[in-house]
Design a protein around this motif. Structure first.
Motif, PDB file in Angstrom:
ATOM      1  N   GLU A  26      -2.538  -1.802 -18.890  1.00 13.08           N
ATOM      2  CA  GLU A  26      -1.529  -1.737 -17.831  1.00 13.08           C
ATOM      3  C   GLU A  26      -1.777  -0.546 -16.905  1.00 13.08           C
ATOM      4  O   GLU A  26      -1.610  -0.654 -15.695  1.00 13.08           O
ATOM      5  CB  GLU A  26      -0.126  -1.652 -18.469  1.00 13.08           C
ATOM      6  CG  GLU A  26       1.011  -1.830 -17.502  1.00 13.08           C
ATOM      7  CD  GLU A  26       1.094  -3.215 -16.874  1.00 13.08           C
ATOM      8  OE1 GLU A  26       0.227  -4.056 -17.146  1.00 13.08           O
ATOM      9  OE2 GLU A  26       2.032  -3.435 -16.094  1.00 13.08           O
ATOM     10  N   LYS A  28      -4.652   0.676 -16.233  1.00 12.43           N
ATOM     11  CA  LYS A  28      -5.792   0.300 -15.385  1.00 12.43           C
ATOM     12  C   LYS A  28      -5.350  -0.641 -14.267  1.00 12.43           C
ATOM     13  O   LYS A  28      -5.852  -0.562 -13.152  1.00 12.43           O
ATOM     14  CB  LYS A  28      -6.884  -0.348 -16.236  1.00 12.43           C
ATOM     15  CG  LYS A  28      -7.583   0.672 -17.122  1.00 12.43           C
ATOM     16  CD  LYS A  28      -8.707   0.054 -17.874  1.00 12.43           C
ATOM     17  CE  LYS A  28     -10.011   0.319 -17.162  1.00 12.43           C
ATOM     18  NZ  LYS A  28     -11.169  -0.207 -17.843  1.00 12.43           N
ATOM     19  N   ASN A  29      -4.407  -1.518 -14.573  1.00 14.11           N
ATOM     20  CA  ASN A  29      -3.861  -2.403 -13.534  1.00 14.11           C
ATOM     21  C   ASN A  29      -3.221  -1.597 -12.410  1.00 14.11           C
ATOM     22  O   ASN A  29      -3.424  -1.871 -11.237  1.00 14.11           O
ATOM     23  CB  ASN A  29      -2.793  -3.321 -14.137  1.00 14.11           C
ATOM     24  CG  ASN A  29      -3.365  -4.671 -14.518  1.00 14.11           C
ATOM     25  OD1 ASN A  29      -4.364  -5.112 -13.958  1.00 14.11           O
ATOM     26  ND2 ASN A  29      -2.737  -5.325 -15.472  1.00 14.11           N
ATOM     27  N   LEU A  31      -3.788   1.579 -11.705  1.00 11.16           N
ATOM     28  CA  LEU A  31      -4.845   2.332 -11.005  1.00 11.16           C
ATOM     29  C   LEU A  31      -5.576   1.425 -10.011  1.00 11.16           C
ATOM     30  O   LEU A  31      -5.940   1.868  -8.916  1.00 11.16           O
ATOM     31  CB  LEU A  31      -5.843   2.908 -12.016  1.00 11.16           C
ATOM     32  CG  LEU A  31      -5.354   4.079 -12.859  1.00 11.16           C
ATOM     33  CD1 LEU A  31      -6.413   4.474 -13.883  1.00 11.16           C
ATOM     34  CD2 LEU A  31      -5.018   5.285 -11.979  1.00 11.16           C
ATOM     35  N   ALA A  32      -5.772   0.163 -10.397  1.00 10.73           N
ATOM     36  CA  ALA A  32      -6.447  -0.780  -9.494  1.00 10.73           C
ATOM     37  C   ALA A  32      -5.607  -1.005  -8.241  1.00 10.73           C
ATOM     38  O   ALA A  32      -6.148  -1.086  -7.136  1.00 10.73           O
ATOM     39  CB  ALA A  32      -6.701  -2.100 -10.219  1.00 10.73           C
ATOM     40  N   ILE A  33      -4.290  -1.079  -8.409  1.00  8.01           N
ATOM     41  CA  ILE A  33      -3.404  -1.264  -7.237  1.00  8.01           C
ATOM     42  C   ILE A  33      -3.504  -0.029  -6.331  1.00  8.01           C
ATOM     43  O   ILE A  33      -3.661  -0.134  -5.112  1.00  8.01           O
ATOM     44  CB  ILE A  33      -1.938  -1.500  -7.663  1.00  8.01           C
ATOM     45  CG1 ILE A  33      -1.811  -2.802  -8.452  1.00  8.01           C
ATOM     46  CG2 ILE A  33      -1.019  -1.533  -6.444  1.00  8.01           C
ATOM     47  CD1 ILE A  33      -0.454  -2.992  -9.125  1.00  8.01           C
ATOM     48  N   SER A  65       4.481   2.454  -1.234  1.00  4.94           N
ATOM     49  CA  SER A  65       4.055   1.640  -2.366  1.00  4.94           C
ATOM     50  C   SER A  65       3.235   2.468  -3.359  1.00  4.94           C
ATOM     51  O   SER A  65       3.357   2.309  -4.570  1.00  4.94           O
ATOM     52  CB  SER A  65       3.237   0.464  -1.821  1.00  4.94           C
ATOM     53  OG  SER A  65       2.445  -0.086  -2.799  1.00  4.94           O
ATOM     54  N   GLU A  68       5.552   4.422  -5.493  1.00  7.49           N
ATOM     55  CA  GLU A  68       6.135   3.545  -6.533  1.00  7.49           C
ATOM     56  C   GLU A  68       5.156   3.322  -7.683  1.00  7.49           C
ATOM     57  O   GLU A  68       5.538   3.314  -8.858  1.00  7.49           O
ATOM     58  CB  GLU A  68       6.449   2.162  -5.932  1.00  7.49           C
ATOM     59  CG  GLU A  68       7.718   2.075  -5.144  1.00  7.49           C
ATOM     60  CD  GLU A  68       7.854   0.712  -4.458  1.00  7.49           C
ATOM     61  OE1 GLU A  68       7.146  -0.235  -4.849  1.00  7.49           O
ATOM     62  OE2 GLU A  68       8.669   0.629  -3.524  1.00  7.49           O
ATOM     63  N   ASP A  69       3.884   3.113  -7.324  1.00  5.34           N
ATOM     64  CA  ASP A  69       2.894   2.824  -8.365  1.00  5.34           C
ATOM     65  C   ASP A  69       2.592   4.051  -9.226  1.00  5.34           C
ATOM     66  O   ASP A  69       2.341   3.917 -10.417  1.00  5.34           O
ATOM     67  CB  ASP A  69       1.620   2.261  -7.734  1.00  5.34           C
ATOM     68  CG  ASP A  69       1.869   0.876  -7.162  1.00  5.34           C
ATOM     69  OD1 ASP A  69       2.622   0.111  -7.782  1.00  5.34           O
ATOM     70  OD2 ASP A  69       1.344   0.579  -6.073  1.00  5.34           O
ATOM     71  N   ARG A  72       5.345   4.116 -11.583  1.00  6.49           N
ATOM     72  CA  ARG A  72       5.164   3.083 -12.608  1.00  6.49           C
ATOM     73  C   ARG A  72       4.165   3.558 -13.673  1.00  6.49           C
ATOM     74  O   ARG A  72       4.410   3.420 -14.877  1.00  6.49           O
ATOM     75  CB  ARG A  72       4.655   1.798 -11.937  1.00  6.49           C
ATOM     76  CG  ARG A  72       4.345   0.674 -12.899  1.00  6.49           C
ATOM     77  CD  ARG A  72       3.904  -0.583 -12.147  1.00  6.49           C
ATOM     78  NE  ARG A  72       3.223  -1.518 -13.024  1.00  6.49           N
ATOM     79  CZ  ARG A  72       2.548  -2.571 -12.595  1.00  6.49           C
ATOM     80  NH1 ARG A  72       2.474  -2.838 -11.314  1.00  6.49           N
ATOM     81  NH2 ARG A  72       1.954  -3.384 -13.452  1.00  6.49           N
TER      82      ARG A  72
END
Lengths: 227, 117
Positions: A26, A28-29, A31-33, A65, A68-69, A72
């Protein structure tokens, strides 16, 4: 007894590893965003230098955004830290509501489980003397099973109720007449390790677990870290 | 060059599409396997970039369904897992495999490699 303790230990390791995999996936997800957002911002700035109009709202939205990430990712890592502390003391007093809350955040890290809503409805804050790791382990499997078998409303409600002798965690909103065995040997073994009882009413789509105020006579009471 | 991107993380997939558009690709995206099936049914794509772990249908199963609809379409898998198991599946399925987060240049390279294979 030795055999049971060994199986419980193996289950604990397996759960700890699996949870770490879920959490790192999660992160990594996220970080990808962040990587795609920052990459896009960079490219938009480059294009604006070549004469393309750069709308301020677009940049504002992208930077918002990213904030926010980052939040998260921070929440995921905070949960990972809380989870890692589960093994500080093998058996200790824990707030059952906090542990339920933690596992409610950990389970949906598996994207396959995100289609069902999970709610904690009411419920007491109750401290019991138990093994946080195995309580989390049992909750993980129970919540996971519930999210995989929701009723038509696709909403699972978790409630916590206590009386003097026990704390009950109940899950409702499951599909009725689910085929297949539940609890399996794994959940039965974990419940036994926690001196807990687990019951599943397949007709009503309700599942509950009863935990004593203190685990007594459990094989995991002999599991103490090496000093 | 028409690319379909499928990933349940909307922000990730939409921004990746935008960046591919900047690089001259025609990029379309969706966050669900049902959305992907519907898009491939109604449009023609050269390649699909699929997330391995998705709700309902995994990227691997989705590839099998998409291949029936568009036998000539090529595939690239992406995943945050980076596990040997995922890598093996990607290779077995005859598709490139990228671990998130990745550089967009690497994805562009993989897309070009897959299309020229």
């Amino acid at each position: 007894m030795e055999n049971t303790v060994g199986r419980i230990c193996a289950e604990g390791f397996s759960f700890f590893g699996m949870t770490n995999r879920l959490i790192s996936h999660e992160v990594k997800n996220v970080l990808a965003i962040i990587s795609e957002t920052s990459g896009l911002m960079y490219e938009l700035v480059e294009l604006s230098e070549k004469g393309m109009r750069l709308p301020p709202d677009k940049l504002r939205s992208l930077s918002g955004s990213m904030i926010e990430d980052v939040e998260r990712a921070n929440r995921i890592i905070r949960n990972m830290n809380t989870f890692a502390h589960s093994v500080d003391d093998f058996i200790r007093e824990v707030d059952i509501r906090e542990i339920v809350g933690l596992m409610m955040e950990v389970c949906p890290l598996d994207s396959a489980l995100r289609r069902t809503e999970l709610n904690l409805v009411g419920g007491d804050s109750r401290v019991i003397y138990t093994s946080p790791l195995f309580l989390e382990n049992l909750l993980f499997h129970v919540i996971n099973f519930s999210l995989r078998h929701p009723g038509p409303g696709k909403k699972i409600h978790i409630s916590i109720n206590s009386n003097e002798s026990r704390t009950r965690i109940a899950l409702t909103g499951l599909a009725s007449h689910i085929t297949g065995e539940f609890p399996t040997r794994k959940e039965a073994l974990l419940a036994e390790a926690l001196s807990a009882e687990i019951a599943f009413d397949t007709h009503r789509g309700e599942l509950h677990m009863d935990f004593p105020e203190r685990i007594e006579g459990s094989p995991i009471q002999s599991l103490l870290p090496i000093d | 060059m028409k690319v379909l991107l499928v990933d349940d993380e909307e922000k990730f997939v939409s921004r990746l599409a935008e960046r591919l558009e900047i690089r001259g690709f025609e990029a379309d995206w969706t966050t669900t396997s049902d959305g992907a099936l519907s898009k491939v049914e109604h449009n023609e794509y050269n390649i699909a970039v699929l997330d391995v772990k998705m709700p309902r249908l995994s990227g691997i199963d989705l590839k099998k369904r998409l291949e029936k609809l568009a036998p000539k379409m090529k595939f690239v898998f992406v995943s945050g897992h980076g596990s040997e198991e995922d890598y093996d599946i990607g290779i077995r399925e005859g598709a490139s495999y990228l671990i998130k987060p990745f550089k967009i240049e690497t994805l562009v390279e993989k897309i070009k490699e897959a299309l020229s294979a």
